[in-house]
Motif scaffolding. Structure first.
Motif, PDB file in Angstrom:
ATOM      1  N   PHE A   1       8.519   5.886  -4.121  1.00  0.00           N
ATOM      2  CA  PHE A   1       8.118   5.148  -2.919  1.00  0.00           C
ATOM      3  C   PHE A   1       8.052   3.647  -3.183  1.00  0.00           C
ATOM      4  CE2 PHE A   1       6.324   9.304  -1.557  1.00  0.00           C
ATOM      5  CZ  PHE A   1       7.026   9.411  -0.370  1.00  0.00           C
ATOM      6  N   TYR A   2       7.553   3.268  -4.362  1.00  0.00           N
ATOM      7  CA  TYR A   2       7.463   1.844  -4.679  1.00  0.00           C
ATOM      8  C   TYR A   2       8.855   1.219  -4.752  1.00  0.00           C
ATOM      9  CZ  TYR A   2       6.267  -2.434  -7.220  1.00  0.00           C
ATOM     10  OH  TYR A   2       6.126  -3.746  -7.600  1.00  0.00           O
ATOM     11  N   THR A   3       9.787   1.906  -5.407  1.00  0.00           N
ATOM     12  CA  THR A   3      11.156   1.395  -5.515  1.00  0.00           C
ATOM     13  C   THR A   3      11.841   1.358  -4.149  1.00  0.00           C
ATOM     14  OG1 THR A   3      11.309   2.326  -7.747  1.00  0.00           O
ATOM     15  CG2 THR A   3      13.367   1.710  -6.672  1.00  0.00           C
ATOM     16  N   MET A   4      11.612   2.404  -3.365  1.00  0.00           N
ATOM     17  CA  MET A   4      12.246   2.475  -2.046  1.00  0.00           C
ATOM     18  C   MET A   4      11.760   1.344  -1.149  1.00  0.00           C
ATOM     19  SD  MET A   4      12.114   5.555   0.760  1.00  0.00           S
ATOM     20  CE  MET A   4      10.359   5.253   1.069  1.00  0.00           C
ATOM     21  N   PHE A   5      10.449   1.132  -1.070  1.00  0.00           N
ATOM     22  CA  PHE A   5       9.909   0.088  -0.197  1.00  0.00           C
ATOM     23  C   PHE A   5      10.301  -1.305  -0.684  1.00  0.00           C
ATOM     24  CE2 PHE A   5       6.580   3.336   1.002  1.00  0.00           C
ATOM     25  CZ  PHE A   5       7.071   3.507   2.292  1.00  0.00           C
TER      26      PHE A   5
ATOM     27  N   GLY B   1      11.251  -4.958   8.888  1.00  0.00           N
ATOM     28  CA  GLY B   1      11.323  -5.529   7.550  1.00  0.00           C
ATOM     29  C   GLY B   1       9.968  -6.031   7.082  1.00  0.00           C
ATOM     30  N   ASP B   2       9.207  -6.667   8.008  1.00  0.00           N
ATOM     31  CA  ASP B   2       7.869  -7.147   7.647  1.00  0.00           C
ATOM     32  C   ASP B   2       6.943  -5.990   7.287  1.00  0.00           C
ATOM     33  OD1 ASP B   2       8.620  -9.746   8.089  1.00  0.00           O
ATOM     34  OD2 ASP B   2       7.863  -9.810  10.165  1.00  0.00           O
ATOM     35  N   PHE B   3       7.049  -4.909   8.070  1.00  0.00           N
ATOM     36  CA  PHE B   3       6.201  -3.736   7.803  1.00  0.00           C
ATOM     37  C   PHE B   3       6.511  -3.139   6.435  1.00  0.00           C
ATOM     38  CE2 PHE B   3       5.843   0.916   7.875  1.00  0.00           C
ATOM     39  CZ  PHE B   3       4.481   1.046   8.047  1.00  0.00           C
ATOM     40  N   ILE B   4       7.802  -3.006   6.134  1.00  0.00           N
ATOM     41  CA  ILE B   4       8.193  -2.419   4.853  1.00  0.00           C
ATOM     42  C   ILE B   4       7.785  -3.328   3.696  1.00  0.00           C
ATOM     43  CG2 ILE B   4      10.151  -1.675   3.451  1.00  0.00           C
ATOM     44  CD1 ILE B   4      11.565  -0.856   6.014  1.00  0.00           C
ATOM     45  N   MET B   5       7.934  -4.637   3.872  1.00  0.00           N
ATOM     46  CA  MET B   5       7.531  -5.576   2.821  1.00  0.00           C
ATOM     47  C   MET B   5       6.018  -5.533   2.593  1.00  0.00           C
ATOM     48  SD  MET B   5       8.175  -9.688   2.463  1.00  0.00           S
ATOM     49  CE  MET B   5       9.871  -9.490   1.932  1.00  0.00           C
ATOM     50  N   ASP B   6       5.237  -5.452   3.684  1.00  0.00           N
ATOM     51  CA  ASP B   6       3.783  -5.341   3.541  1.00  0.00           C
ATOM     52  C   ASP B   6       3.407  -4.049   2.809  1.00  0.00           C
ATOM     53  OD1 ASP B   6       3.450  -7.719   4.864  1.00  0.00           O
ATOM     54  OD2 ASP B   6       3.077  -6.797   6.831  1.00  0.00           O
TER      55      ASP B   6
ATOM     56  N   ASP C   1      -8.231  -1.614  -9.228  1.00  0.00           N
ATOM     57  CA  ASP C   1      -9.618  -2.006  -8.951  1.00  0.00           C
ATOM     58  C   ASP C   1      -9.927  -1.963  -7.461  1.00  0.00           C
ATOM     59  OD1 ASP C   1      -7.771  -4.045  -8.666  1.00  0.00           O
ATOM     60  OD2 ASP C   1      -9.220  -5.636  -9.066  1.00  0.00           O
ATOM     61  N   ARG C   2      -8.903  -2.114  -6.607  1.00  0.00           N
ATOM     62  CA  ARG C   2      -9.115  -2.067  -5.154  1.00  0.00           C
ATOM     63  C   ARG C   2      -9.614  -0.697  -4.717  1.00  0.00           C
ATOM     64  NH1 ARG C   2      -3.169  -2.985  -2.893  1.00  0.00           N
ATOM     65  NH2 ARG C   2      -3.206  -4.482  -4.605  1.00  0.00           N
TER      66      ARG C   2
ATOM     67  N   PHE D   1       1.497  -3.616  -0.747  1.00  0.00           N
ATOM     68  CA  PHE D   1       0.344  -2.742  -0.939  1.00  0.00           C
ATOM     69  C   PHE D   1       0.524  -1.871  -2.174  1.00  0.00           C
ATOM     70  CE2 PHE D   1      -1.404   1.542  -0.339  1.00  0.00           C
ATOM     71  CZ  PHE D   1      -2.759   1.248  -0.299  1.00  0.00           C
ATOM     72  N   PHE D   2       1.777  -1.482  -2.454  1.00  0.00           N
ATOM     73  CA  PHE D   2       2.077  -0.604  -3.585  1.00  0.00           C
ATOM     74  C   PHE D   2       2.232  -1.376  -4.903  1.00  0.00           C
ATOM     75  CE2 PHE D   2       2.963   2.814  -0.622  1.00  0.00           C
ATOM     76  CZ  PHE D   2       2.699   3.943  -1.366  1.00  0.00           C
ATOM     77  N   ASN D   3       1.724  -2.608  -4.963  1.00  0.00           N
ATOM     78  CA  ASN D   3       1.882  -3.367  -6.204  1.00  0.00           C
ATOM     79  C   ASN D   3       1.054  -2.794  -7.351  1.00  0.00           C
ATOM     80  OD1 ASN D   3      -0.699  -4.107  -5.437  1.00  0.00           O
ATOM     81  ND2 ASN D   3      -0.255  -6.289  -5.251  1.00  0.00           N
ATOM     82  N   TRP D   4       0.234  -1.786  -7.067  1.00  0.00           N
ATOM     83  CA  TRP D   4      -0.530  -1.102  -8.109  1.00  0.00           C
ATOM     84  C   TRP D   4       0.279   0.023  -8.750  1.00  0.00           C
ATOM     85  CZ3 TRP D   4      -0.610   3.947  -6.666  1.00  0.00           C
ATOM     86  CH2 TRP D   4      -0.522   4.226  -5.306  1.00  0.00           C
ATOM     87  N   ALA D   5       1.479   0.250  -8.245  1.00  0.00           N
ATOM     88  CA  ALA D   5       2.263   1.400  -8.705  1.00  0.00           C
ATOM     89  C   ALA D   5       2.608   1.305 -10.186  1.00  0.00           C
ATOM     90  CB  ALA D   5       3.540   1.523  -7.875  1.00  0.00           C
ATOM     91  N   ASN D   6       2.925   0.085 -10.678  1.00  0.00           N
ATOM     92  CA  ASN D   6       3.300  -0.056 -12.089  1.00  0.00           C
ATOM     93  C   ASN D   6       2.156   0.342 -13.008  1.00  0.00           C
ATOM     94  OD1 ASN D   6       5.929  -0.944 -11.600  1.00  0.00           O
ATOM     95  ND2 ASN D   6       5.292  -3.083 -11.410  1.00  0.00           N
TER      96      ASN D   6
END
Length: 226
Positions: free
Chosen positions: A34-38, A65-70, A158-159, A74-79
Motif C-alpha cells: 500500500f505504501y509503494t502503491m500510494f 491526486g491530492d487525496f492519494i498524496m495525503d 509514535d503517532r 500518512f503512510f510515512n510510518w511504513a518504513n
C-alpha cells in the motif's frame, strides 16, 4: 502427567509460532504494498490534471491526486513498521529455527567421532548456546527496562502511541524462547534421544537433493525409452 501437559502446550505453541510468522510476513507485505502503491499512484492523476488544466475534469483528477498524496504522507510510518516487523521476525524465529533444525551447523568433523564423543561435544555446544542466551536475555531485559523507564517513543509509530519498549520487548522474549528450545535439546541429549544439537546439515541435504534429481532423471530416461 507433566510431560503430557507440556507436549500439549508445546503443540499449541508450535501452531502459534506458524500463525505469528505468517501474520508478521503478511503485515510487512501488505503495508509495503500500500505504501509503494500510494507513493506512485498519484503521478498519473496529476498528469491527467495537467492535460485538462482549468477544467472540471482537471480539478477532479487533481483532487484525486491530492487525496492519494495525503494518504501516502500518512503512510510515512511504513518504513519503520516494516523494519520492526523484520526485527520481530528475526528474534521470534530464533527459537523456531532451533526447533526445526534450521540453524546451520559446521559439524563435518564431529560426525567422525563415536556416539559418546559426539554427545560430549554436543553438551559443550549446548552449554555455550545456553550461556549466550542467558547473557543476551539479561542484557536485553535491562535495555527494554531503560526504554520503559524513560518512556521513549518510536520515530514513526509514535503517532499511535507506540513506545520503544513495545518494539524491543521481542528481544528478551526471543532469547527466552531460544533458551527453552535448547533446554529441550538438553533433555533429549540426557535421555539419549539424540546425540547432537540437531542443526541443519547442508552437505547431507545437498547429497539427498542430488540423489533425488538423479533418480528423477533416470526415471525420465526409462519412460522415454518405453
Amino acid at each position: 502427567m507433566f510431560s503430557h501437559t507440556y507436549r500439549k502446550m508445546d503443540l499449541l505453541w508450535q501452531k502459534t509460532e506458524k500463525f505469528l510468522i505468517v501474520f508478521i510476513l503478511s503485515a510487512m507485505t501488505l503495508v509495503t504494498f500500500f505504501y509503494t502503491m500510494f507513493n506512485n499512484l498519484y503521478v498519473p492523476f496529476y498528469g491527467l490534471g495537467g492535460w485538462f488544466v482549468n477544467t472540471a475534469a482537471g480539478d477532479f483528477f487533481d483532487a484525486i491526486g491530492d487525496f492519494i498524496m495525503d494518504t501516502a504522507t500518512f503512510f510515512n510510518w511504513a518504513n519503520e513498521f516494516t523494519a520492526i516487523c523484520f526485527a520481530w521476525l528475526i528474534f521470534f524465529c530464533m527459537s523456531y529455527g532451533v526447533r526445526v533444525g534450521g540453524h546451520l551447523g559446521v559439524d563435518a568433523l564431529i560426525k567422525l567421532f563415536d556416539t559418546r564423543t559426539r554427545r560430549i561435544l554436543a553438551f559443550i555446544g549446548l552449554s555455550a548456546c545456553l550461556l549466550y542466551g542467558g547473557i543476551m536475555f539479561e542484557a536485553s531485559l535491562e535495555w527494554v527496562y531503560t526504554f520503559y523507564k524513560y518512556g521513549t517513543l518510536t520515530n514513526g509509530l509514535d503517532r499511535f502511541g507506540v513506545a520503544r519498549w513495545h518494539v524491543t520487548i521481542i528481544v528478551p522474549i526471543g532469547f527466552l524462547l531460544f533458551i527453552i528450545r535448547y533446554l529441550e535439546i538438553g533433555y533429549r541429549l540426557i535421555t539419549g534421544q539424540q546425540d547432537d544439537l540437531g542443526l541443519a546439515d547442508e552437505a547431507r541435504d545437498a547429497v539427498e537433493e542430488l540423489s533425488t534429481q538423479r533418480h528423477a532423471n533416470h526415471t525420465d530416461v526409462v519412460m522415454e525409452k518405453k
